[in-house]
Every structure is written in structure tokens, then in C-alpha cells.
Design an enzyme around this catalytic site. Structure first.
Site, PDB file in Angstrom:
ATOM      1  N   GLU A  34     -35.801 -21.533 -15.904  1.00  0.00           N
ATOM      2  CA  GLU A  34     -35.746 -20.147 -15.417  1.00  0.00           C
ATOM      3  C   GLU A  34     -35.599 -20.198 -13.900  1.00  0.00           C
ATOM      4  OE1 GLU A  34     -35.686 -16.774 -16.463  1.00  0.00           O
ATOM      5  OE2 GLU A  34     -35.510 -16.613 -14.289  1.00  0.00           O
ATOM      6  N   LEU A  38     -40.611 -16.106 -14.780  1.00  0.00           N
ATOM      7  CA  LEU A  38     -40.767 -16.045 -16.238  1.00  0.00           C
ATOM      8  C   LEU A  38     -40.932 -14.591 -16.665  1.00  0.00           C
ATOM      9  CD1 LEU A  38     -43.199 -19.007 -17.054  1.00  0.00           C
ATOM     10  CD2 LEU A  38     -40.823 -18.780 -17.799  1.00  0.00           C
ATOM     11  N   LYS A  51     -42.642   1.053 -17.295  1.00  0.00           N
ATOM     12  CA  LYS A  51     -43.730   1.701 -18.038  1.00  0.00           C
ATOM     13  C   LYS A  51     -44.953   1.909 -17.149  1.00  0.00           C
ATOM     14  CE  LYS A  51     -41.026   2.135 -20.113  1.00  0.00           C
ATOM     15  NZ  LYS A  51     -39.881   1.327 -20.325  1.00  0.00           N
ATOM     16  N   GLY A 182     -24.959   7.722 -14.383  1.00  0.00           N
ATOM     17  CA  GLY A 182     -25.154   7.207 -15.739  1.00  0.00           C
ATOM     18  C   GLY A 182     -26.413   7.783 -16.357  1.00  0.00           C
ATOM     19  N   GLU A 205     -22.985  12.113 -15.332  1.00  0.00           N
ATOM     20  CA  GLU A 205     -22.721  11.407 -16.592  1.00  0.00           C
ATOM     21  C   GLU A 205     -21.301  11.717 -17.056  1.00  0.00           C
ATOM     22  OE1 GLU A 205     -24.129   9.129 -18.921  1.00  0.00           O
ATOM     23  OE2 GLU A 205     -22.159   9.537 -19.774  1.00  0.00           O
ATOM     24  N   SER A 267     -26.809   3.209 -12.984  1.00  0.00           N
ATOM     25  CA  SER A 267     -27.279   2.797 -14.320  1.00  0.00           C
ATOM     26  C   SER A 267     -26.196   3.117 -15.333  1.00  0.00           C
ATOM     27  CB  SER A 267     -28.584   3.521 -14.657  1.00  0.00           C
ATOM     28  OG  SER A 267     -28.452   4.914 -14.416  1.00  0.00           O
ATOM     29  N   GLY A 269     -24.799   0.816 -17.384  1.00  0.00           N
ATOM     30  CA  GLY A 269     -24.734  -0.189 -18.444  1.00  0.00           C
ATOM     31  C   GLY A 269     -25.017  -1.585 -17.929  1.00  0.00           C
ATOM     32  N   ASP A 309     -30.026 -10.456 -24.811  1.00  0.00           N
ATOM     33  CA  ASP A 309     -28.926  -9.665 -24.238  1.00  0.00           C
ATOM     34  C   ASP A 309     -27.621 -10.446 -24.127  1.00  0.00           C
ATOM     35  OD1 ASP A 309     -30.836  -7.735 -23.914  1.00  0.00           O
ATOM     36  OD2 ASP A 309     -30.482  -7.418 -21.772  1.00  0.00           O
ATOM     37  N   HIS A 442     -55.600  10.803 -40.255  1.00  0.00           N
ATOM     38  CA  HIS A 442     -55.634  12.191 -39.773  1.00  0.00           C
ATOM     39  C   HIS A 442     -56.755  12.346 -38.760  1.00  0.00           C
ATOM     40  CE1 HIS A 442     -55.281  16.529 -39.816  1.00  0.00           C
ATOM     41  NE2 HIS A 442     -56.606  16.600 -39.917  1.00  0.00           N
TER      42      HIS A 442
END
Ligand code: NAI
Length: 461
Positions: A34, A38, A51, A182, A205, A267, A269, A309, A442
Site C-alpha cells: 500500500e 491502509l 460518515k 455532479g 447535474e 464529483s 464519477g 473498484d 417493535h
């Protein structure tokens, strides 16, 4: 001369590190190369740091709207510098976790860029940092990079005025005006963050809808939710040029529109990293998407595999994990194959979208006879209890004749955590009558699946 390793892995992202760990634990002497950190793009400049940012945005939104829930906050402020610092801590923790996993499994990790050099007796040679290493097998997991188009001004301003997924996650100040080129997955997740953080966001877009192949009804709902937060969408607009301070685009009627901006996110792709890794030394075949692979992630060259990818199948970290496992199983002679039918996808916007299986658009295009039912998320008590004034959607497609679940599409809180259950339904070919027999906890938002399934008849009419 005997080769040094049973397996050399090129790339330490999700496909690379998981493949290396699985292989080493199965007894293969494994080395992993790498060049950066990592964890790859996912851990360092993709899934995880985004996130971390989005969670801060969620908390910020909740705090600002606390009064709706009887929680009165004083001054609520987003400290972008602190958000970005925390992102760094999260990433560092997880990167060291991956390193520990590699050590635990006995994988030899090299911090270097590796390039395939050619064939040797019993395998292949790889060159890295001036040294040559050999192995009986190769797993190519070199990932993907942001597409940089030949739009005037983009390349010259890259890393400065123009950010990719990498730089946009490290801005220590929220730009006043953000232009996003994008409206796909990366674009939308960052739109969700920066709109919540207070930027005036405009999305350019090319298509007449956002979120790519996502169910159109859901992507339309997401667009409206983001518009409520002040996001402006210029659909069917093609980006013409970029220069510090503005983005120019062509409107559908051919006129030129200028969008003032303090920062631009590019962004549009990602492209498989197949260049300069020595594929030509072995004659490894590529196609438009990346390295050509079969259902076992084998390339056209025996004992050379490609996962993640770089093979361009789905460009999702969880797909990469599974592909790496399938590749290692193929190396070990274990029966396994990739099945992409029940591969879930999530867009972690606020609110989030999660999907698995066929969309209505895909079912129509494939000539699949389907029946569809949908309900507002407000049919789930937990959703109403937790989302004052909010709404979402659950849409399920079933095969008209066989009554098995074909697709599940969700917009709303917890969608990303619910979707794996829906993927199970598709993977195991559950029919309407089978799902009706399942017990859901529930109160949870996941009960929406049960509500929608009960809208279907067991048998075709
Ligand atoms: P994308 O393929 O999702 O979206 C790119 C968008 O840019 C498309 O809607 C396209 O029509 C538009 N576009 C292309 N050229 C344009 C132009 N010149 N002017 C205006 N619009 C243009 O690509 P994105 O968002 O860069 O993501 C790349 C990959 O990363 C995806 O394959 C995705 O699967 C993966 N990813 C997945 C995430 C997740 O699973 N939550 C999060 C982030 C990335």
C-alpha cells in the site's frame, strides 16, 4: 527458484486488506503493498470520514430543531475545525485497527507502491521501492480515482478552488457558496453535509435527475428534502468551465449560466486505477470499467485476480469485501461466486436512501413483470415518534407470478441499517407469504417492510 509468497496483494483498501487477511488466515503466505495509508479511499477519504462529518451534521440539525422535541438548546454552532479534527481521529483509529488486523493475521505489509514486473518460475514478480518480490498469485486491488474531466479550469484548480472527495472532507471552514459538479453519490452526501453546515449549495447535474440509478420516486423526494434546506439543483445542465469564484454551465435551452462559488466539489464519477501498475507485463485484459473479471474475480491470466473498484463492477466497499473473499476462495479451490443481485446500496444523505434489487425503471427495461406497493415511512410508529414532521417512503417490488421480492427502496432514517434484511429477502428468494411469517422487532422503523409486504396478496391475482 521458489517464489517468496503464496499471494501478493496490490492495494490496501477494503478489497486488498480483507483479501489479505482471509488469505493469510487460510494459510497462504501473504504480502500486501500500500503506497498511502491502509484502508484505502473508503477509510481515509471516502465512506468513513464522510460518515463522521454527516453525523456531526445530523447532531447539529437535531440540536437546532430540538424545540420540536421539547429540548431547548442555547446557542447552537457547528465548529467545522472540530468536526474535521474528529474525522481525523476516527480515521486514525480505524487505520490502526486495520494495521493490527494485518499483524494479527500474519500479513507482511509494505508501505510502497507496487508494480507488476513480469513472470517468474512458479508465479509473478512485483517491483516496489527498488526491490523485487515474487508470489504464486496476485490479487489486484488498486481501487479507483476521481474522474477529472477536460473541462477548462478544472485541472489547473484541482486541490485548491476545485476539491475532489479527498479535499472536501478536510475543509476547516465551511465555504459560503459551494458549487457541486455532479449530483451522484459523492456529490449528494457532501451536499447534505455542507447544506446542513450552512453553505449555500448549488448542484450542476447533466442528467434530468439526481442520484443516478436510484429509484426515481425516491431521488425526486430526496431532491425536494434537500431543496427545503436551501439547496439549488440545476438539472440537465452541463458544466462548461471553472475559474476561481465561479462555475459556468450550459442550460437545457443552450444559454450560459454562471454560478458564483467559493469552492467547487468535483464529483462526476470514479475510474478504476489500471494505469501504471504493470498490467501490460502480464497481458491482463481490461474493459471500459476496469480489469475484466469473471464471477470468481479471476482475470484472463491464471492466478491473477482483481477485486474491488479496480474491476469496475459496483465500486462499493461492501462489494469489494465480498469480491475479495470470493477471489481468495477461488485461490483455495473453494466453491464460491459473486452474485450482485442482492447487493445493497446506500446514499448517506439526510435523510438517507437505501436500495437493493431492481428499481421500477430497471424492471421495466428488463421486461420483468412486477407488482409494486409503497407506503409512507409514517406507517412505522417509531418513525413518527422520532421524526417530527418528517416523511419518507418504502417501496417494494415483487415478481408478479412467483411472488418473490425483487427490489426494496427506502428513504428515511435508519434506511441504511434496515436494507441488509431486505437484501436477505432477495438473496434467499423469499416470497410475499414467507416475509409475512417473519417477526420484526417493535417498535422499529424496519417494520415498514412488514407493513408494505402485507399490502401484497400472497398469490398473483
Ligand atoms: P456518480 O457516478 O455517482 O455520479 C456522478 C454524476 O455526475 C452523475 O449523475 C453524472 O450524470 C454527473 N456528471 C458527469 N459529468 C458531468 C458534467 N460534466 N457536468 C455535470 N454533471 C456531470 O459518481 P460520484 O458521486 O463521483 O461517486 C463515484 C463512485 O463512488 C460511485 O460509483 C459510488 O458508487 C461510489 N460511492 C459510494 C458511496 C456510497 O455507497 N454511499 C459514497 C460515495 C461514493
Amino acid at each position: 527458484m521458489a517464489v517468496e509468497y503464496d499471494l501478493i496483494v496490490l492495494g490496501g483498501g477494503p478489497a486488498g486488506y480483507l483479501g489479505a487477511e482471509r488469505a493469510a488466515k487460510a494459510g497462504l503466505k501473504t504480502a500486501l503493498f500500500e503506497e498511502k495509508s491502509l484502508g484505502g479511499v473508503c477509510l481515509n477519504e471516502g465512506c468513513i470520514p464522510s460518515k463522521a462529518l454527516l453525523n456531526s451534521a445530523k447532531l447539529y440539525e437535531h440540536a437546532r430543531e430540538g424545540a420540536k422535541y421539547g429540548v431547548l438548546c442555547g446557542e447552537v454552532r457547528l465548529d467545522q475545525k472540530a468536526v474535521v479534527e474528529r474525522r481525523g481521529r476516527v480515521v486514525r483509529t480505524l487505520v490502526s485497527g486495520v494495521a493490527a488486523k494485518m499483524r494479527g493475521a500474519g500479513v507482511k505489509v509494505f508501505s510502497a507502491r507496487a508494480k507488476i514486473a513480469g513472470r517468474v518460475d512458479g508465479g509473478f514478480s512485483v517491483e516496489a521501492g527498488g526491490e523485487v518480490h515474487t508470489a504464486a498469485r496476485l490479487l489486484i486491488a488498486t481501487g479507483s480515482s476521481a474522474v477529472v474531466p477536460p473541462i477548462p479550469g478544472v485541472r489547473e484548480n484541482l486541490g485548491g478552488f476545485v476539491a475532489t472527495n479527498r479535499e472536501i472532507l478536510t475543509l476547516t471552514e465551511v465555504p459560503d457558496r459551494l458549487a457541486v459538479i455532479g449530483g451522484g453519490v459523492i456529490g449528494l452526501e457532501m451536499v447534505a453535509y455542507y447544506a446542513a453546515a450552512g453553505a449555500k449549495v448549488t448542484v450542476v447535474e447533466m442528467l434530468d435527475h439526481i442520484a443516478g440509478a436510484t429509484d426515481r420516486e425516491l431521488s425526486g423526494m430526496l431532491k425536494r428534502e434537500l431543496e427545503k434546506k436551501g439547496v439549488k439543483f440545476l438539472l440537465s445542465h452541463k458544466c462548461l468551465s471553472v475559474e476561481p469564484g465561479k462555475v459556468a454551465a450550459e442550460a437545457p435551452d443552450g444559454s450560459r449560466v454562471e454560478i458564483p462559488a467559493d469552492k467547487v466539489l468535483l464529483s462526476i464519477g470514479r475510474r478504476a486505477n489500471v494505469r501504471d501498475i504493470g498490467l501490460e507485463a502480464l497481458g491482463v485484459e481490461t474493459n471500459r470499467a476496469g480489469i475484466a473479471t469473471d464471477a470468481q474475480c479471476r482475470t484472463n491470466v491464471e492466478n491473477v485476480y482483481a477485486a474491488g473498484d479496480v474491476n469496475g463492477h459496483h465500486m462499493l466497499a461492501h462489494t469489494a469485501y465480498r469480491e475479495a473473499e470470493v477471489a481468495v476462495n477461488a485461490m483455495l479451490g473453494r466453491r464460491d461466486r459473486m452474485r450482485y443481485r442482492a447487493n445493497p446500496s446506500v446514499i448517506y444523505t439526510l435523510p438517507e436512501i437505501a436500495s437493493v434489487g431492481l428499481t421500477e425503471e430497471e424492471a421495466k427495461a428488463e421486461g420483468v413483470e412486477y407488482e409494486v406497493k409503497k407506503l409512507s415511512m409514517r406507517y412505522a410508529g417509531r418513525f413518527v415518534a422520532e421524526n417530527e414532521g418528517g416523511d419518507g417512503l418504502c417501496k417494494i417490488l415483487v415478481d408478479k407470478k412467483h411472488r418473490n421480492v425483487l427490489g426494496v427502496h427506502l428513504l428515511g432514517s435508519y434506511a441504511s441499517e434496515i436494507i441488509w434484511g431486505a437484501a436477505e429477502m432477495i438473496e434467499t428468494e423469499l416470497r410475499v407469504c414467507d416475509v409475512k411469517e417473519l417477526i420484526f422487532p417493535h417498535p422499529t422503523v424496519s417494520e415498514i417492510l412488514r407493513e408494505v409486504i402485507w399490502e401484497f396478496d400472497d398469490a398473483a391475482k
